[in-house]
Design an enzyme around this catalytic site. Structure first.
Site, PDB file in Angstrom:
ATOM      1  N   TYR A 140       5.408  17.907  37.141  1.00 23.19           N
ATOM      2  CA  TYR A 140       6.811  18.063  36.765  1.00 23.19           C
ATOM      3  C   TYR A 140       6.873  18.918  35.513  1.00 23.19           C
ATOM      4  O   TYR A 140       6.116  18.688  34.569  1.00 23.19           O
ATOM      5  CB  TYR A 140       7.432  16.691  36.493  1.00 23.19           C
ATOM      6  CG  TYR A 140       8.873  16.737  36.022  1.00 23.19           C
ATOM      7  CD1 TYR A 140       9.889  17.180  36.861  1.00 23.19           C
ATOM      8  CD2 TYR A 140       9.229  16.309  34.738  1.00 23.19           C
ATOM      9  CE1 TYR A 140      11.212  17.200  36.443  1.00 23.19           C
ATOM     10  CE2 TYR A 140      10.554  16.326  34.310  1.00 23.19           C
ATOM     11  CZ  TYR A 140      11.535  16.775  35.163  1.00 23.19           C
ATOM     12  OH  TYR A 140      12.845  16.797  34.745  1.00 23.19           O
ATOM     13  N   ASP A 235       1.436  23.076  30.332  1.00 24.78           N
ATOM     14  CA  ASP A 235       2.605  22.268  29.991  1.00 24.78           C
ATOM     15  C   ASP A 235       2.091  21.010  29.307  1.00 24.78           C
ATOM     16  O   ASP A 235       1.683  20.057  29.965  1.00 24.78           O
ATOM     17  CB  ASP A 235       3.404  21.944  31.254  1.00 24.78           C
ATOM     18  CG  ASP A 235       4.642  21.105  30.937  1.00 24.78           C
ATOM     19  OD1 ASP A 235       4.746  20.602  29.799  1.00 24.78           O
ATOM     20  OD2 ASP A 235       5.490  20.947  31.837  1.00 24.78           O
ATOM     21  N   LYS A 263       8.417  16.015  23.352  1.00 22.59           N
ATOM     22  CA  LYS A 263       8.063  14.613  23.070  1.00 22.59           C
ATOM     23  C   LYS A 263       7.487  14.388  21.664  1.00 22.59           C
ATOM     24  O   LYS A 263       8.226  14.452  20.697  1.00 22.59           O
ATOM     25  CB  LYS A 263       7.138  14.100  24.171  1.00 22.59           C
ATOM     26  CG  LYS A 263       7.830  14.290  25.557  1.00 22.59           C
ATOM     27  CD  LYS A 263       7.417  13.307  26.601  1.00 22.59           C
ATOM     28  CE  LYS A 263       7.967  13.695  27.954  1.00 22.59           C
ATOM     29  NZ  LYS A 263       8.852  12.738  28.568  1.00 22.59           N
TER      30      LYS A 263
HETATM   31  N1  PMP Z   1       7.097  18.951  31.250  1.00 18.42           N
HETATM   32  C1  PMP Z   1       6.524  17.745  31.346  1.00 18.42           C
HETATM   33  C2  PMP Z   1       5.051  17.650  31.602  1.00 18.42           C
HETATM   34  C3  PMP Z   1       7.293  16.590  31.200  1.00 18.42           C
HETATM   35  O1  PMP Z   1       6.715  15.393  31.322  1.00 18.42           O
HETATM   36  C4  PMP Z   1       8.675  16.725  30.947  1.00 18.42           C
HETATM   37  C5  PMP Z   1       9.568  15.512  30.770  1.00 18.42           C
HETATM   38  N2  PMP Z   1       9.083  14.298  31.092  1.00 18.42           N
HETATM   39  C6  PMP Z   1       9.221  17.998  30.854  1.00 18.42           C
HETATM   40  C7  PMP Z   1       8.397  19.092  31.001  1.00 18.42           C
HETATM   41  C8  PMP Z   1      10.667  18.205  30.579  1.00 18.42           C
HETATM   42  O2  PMP Z   1      10.979  17.811  29.288  1.00 18.42           O
HETATM   43  P1  PMP Z   1      12.477  17.393  28.912  1.00 18.42           P
HETATM   44  O3  PMP Z   1      12.752  16.114  29.621  1.00 18.42           O
HETATM   45  O4  PMP Z   1      12.445  17.275  27.425  1.00 18.42           O
HETATM   46  O5  PMP Z   1      13.363  18.495  29.372  1.00 18.42           O
END
Ligand code: PMP
Length: 427
Positions: A140, A235, A263
């Site tokens: 994701y 990511d 995060k």
């Molecule tokens: N990339 C990863 C690996 C994530 O886990 C997340 C959110 N859990 C995102 C991108 C997207 O981040 P956000 O919810 O702050 O938009």
């Protein structure tokens, strides 16, 4: 009171929530409204307390309301909470990140992981003058349209993992490869390598449960991206400053061209970043032609909270502590499960963990998750909740330890989770 709040919420927000997993659809029942939090604990609107293993889905590596971070945030509020100008607070965080991670030569702050990934892909397309992006099944990367393809997280429980409202041409440049499969990757890169702008990976996929990958596979992904002349984008929204000070890139000895953070780096405020090689990042406006902007980007509250978090983790050697505590927690919990002959595994990487049905072989991709896991988790989740342990409310979400999860808290959690697991098995 809780039910009444959710009823009202359902009249105001789609499904009663502002982010889908919070609605408890994956586990059933009514979501619990939390009123406050401290350290490892959440308190709901009716005064019940829970050991919190969700920690807002990962940002709170020091736990809720860490006193140091709270002080820094109060000081920041007293100076003004957004300027829309140059200010020294984002500079301090940028210098810290660039000082800690040699592969980040320039960084741009944004407000969410979604934005960070979306912007990094734009840079990749501009740099390579190519259109295709390769992602992996079950990873994701936020909800930017082109990446809502076999994504995981809130989407993992849906029958079709593609979102409605994403046009076919928007995803026509997205290629998807299975995790943990060099040959499948090779076939895709052989066929499409010349059109690939980027290969993007969650180095420790943590949005379809926790699917730890083989180091060799990760290196193969990086090497194939390089051969193809595509950018290798890590990511690290979850893993950044969570797996260790240097994240997954440091842990696995990888050198991303671009990297995305969120995060932990915002200390629990809406802050995220993308960064990497200077020649690539200098394509971003106003230095270069790739447009990207944000009214609240580099918001000083998040910048100060993030820096205070990272400094404290460094001073306390927090990552080592967390890794040791998580390993002890996993060992204790696994022992309880084994003693009670419960067919469950506790998977962990650094301070991220996932409890699932037992599998004889390592689970490195979504289609290897044992059958019936989601239904089992729904029972287990509610047993844990009733015993005062708040797990992320979906079988596809991972748990997080924070520095506030001390041995006493963890011992209580082990007892509660073992009882909940035994109950779930009896039902
Ligand atoms: N990339 C990863 C690996 C994530 O886990 C997340 C959110 N859990 C995102 C991108 C997207 O981040 P956000 O919810 O702050 O938009």
């Amino acid at each position: 009171m809780n039910d009444a709040l959710f009823q009202r919420a359902s009249q105001t927000a789609p499904g009663g929530v502002h982010s889908p997993v919070r609605a408890f659809k994956g586990v059933g029942g009514t979501p619990v409204f939390m009123a406050s939090a401290e350290g490892a604990w959440l308190t709901d609107v009716e005064g019940r307390t829970y050991i919190d293993f969700c920690q807002s889905f990962g940002p709170l590596i020091l736990g809720h309301r860490d006193p140091d971070v709270a002080r820094v945030v109060h000081e920041a509020v007293d100076r003004g909470w957004t300027f829309g100008t140059c200010e020294p607070y984002s500079l301090a965080l940028a210098e810290w990140i660039i000082g800690a991670l040699p592969w980040v030569e320039r960084v741009r702050f944004v407000s969410s992981g979604t934005e960070a990934v979306m912007s990094a892909l734009r840079v990749a397309r501009a740099a390579t003058k190519r259109a295709h992006v390769l992602k992996f099944e079950g990873c994701y990367h936020g909800h930017a349209d082109p990446l809502l393809v076999r994504a995981g997280s809130g989407l993992a429980g849906e029958a079709a993992s593609d979102s409605a409202g994403v046009s076919a041409d928007t995803i026509s440049h997205t290629l998807v490869a299975p995790l943990d499969d060099e040959r499948a990757l090779d076939a895709i890169v052989d066929a499409h390598g010349q059109d690939l702008a980027a290969v993007i990976v969650e180095p420790v996929p943590a949005n379809y449960g926790l699917l730890p990958q083989r180091r060799e596979w990760l290196h193969h992904v990086a090497a194939r991206a390089k051969d193809a002349g595509a950018l290798f984008i890590m990511d690290e929204v979850i893993t950044g400053f969570r797996l260790g000070r240097e994240g997954a890139a440091g842990e696995f000895g990888l050198r991303p061209d671009l990297v995305c953070f969120g995060k932990v780096m915002g200390g629990g405020f809406p802050a995220a970043a993308y960064g990497g090689r200077a020649d690539l990042m200098n394509l971003v406006a106003p230095a270069g032609p790739v447009y990207q902007a944000g009214t609240l980007s580099a918001n000083p509250i998040g910048m100060c909270a993030g820096l205070a978090t990272l400094e404290q983790m460094t001073e306390r050697n927090g990552w080592k502590t967390l890794e040791r505590r998580t390993a002890d927690f996993v060992t204790a919990l696994s022992r309880e499960f084994a003693n009670a002959r419960l067919p469950l595994d506790v998977v962990a990487q650094a301070s991220i963990f996932w409890i699932r049905r037992h599998s004889e072989s390592p689970v490195r991709r979504p289609d290897r998750i044992p059958a019936g896991n989601a239904a089992w988790f729904a029972k287990f989740f509610h047993g844990a909740l009733a015993r005062g342990v708040y797990l992320p409310p979906s079988s596809y979400e991972v748990g997080f330890l924070s520095m506030a999860h001390d041995n006493g808290v963890l011992a209580r959690a082990v007892t509660a989770l073992a009882e909940a697991a035994a109950d779930a098995e009896r039902e």
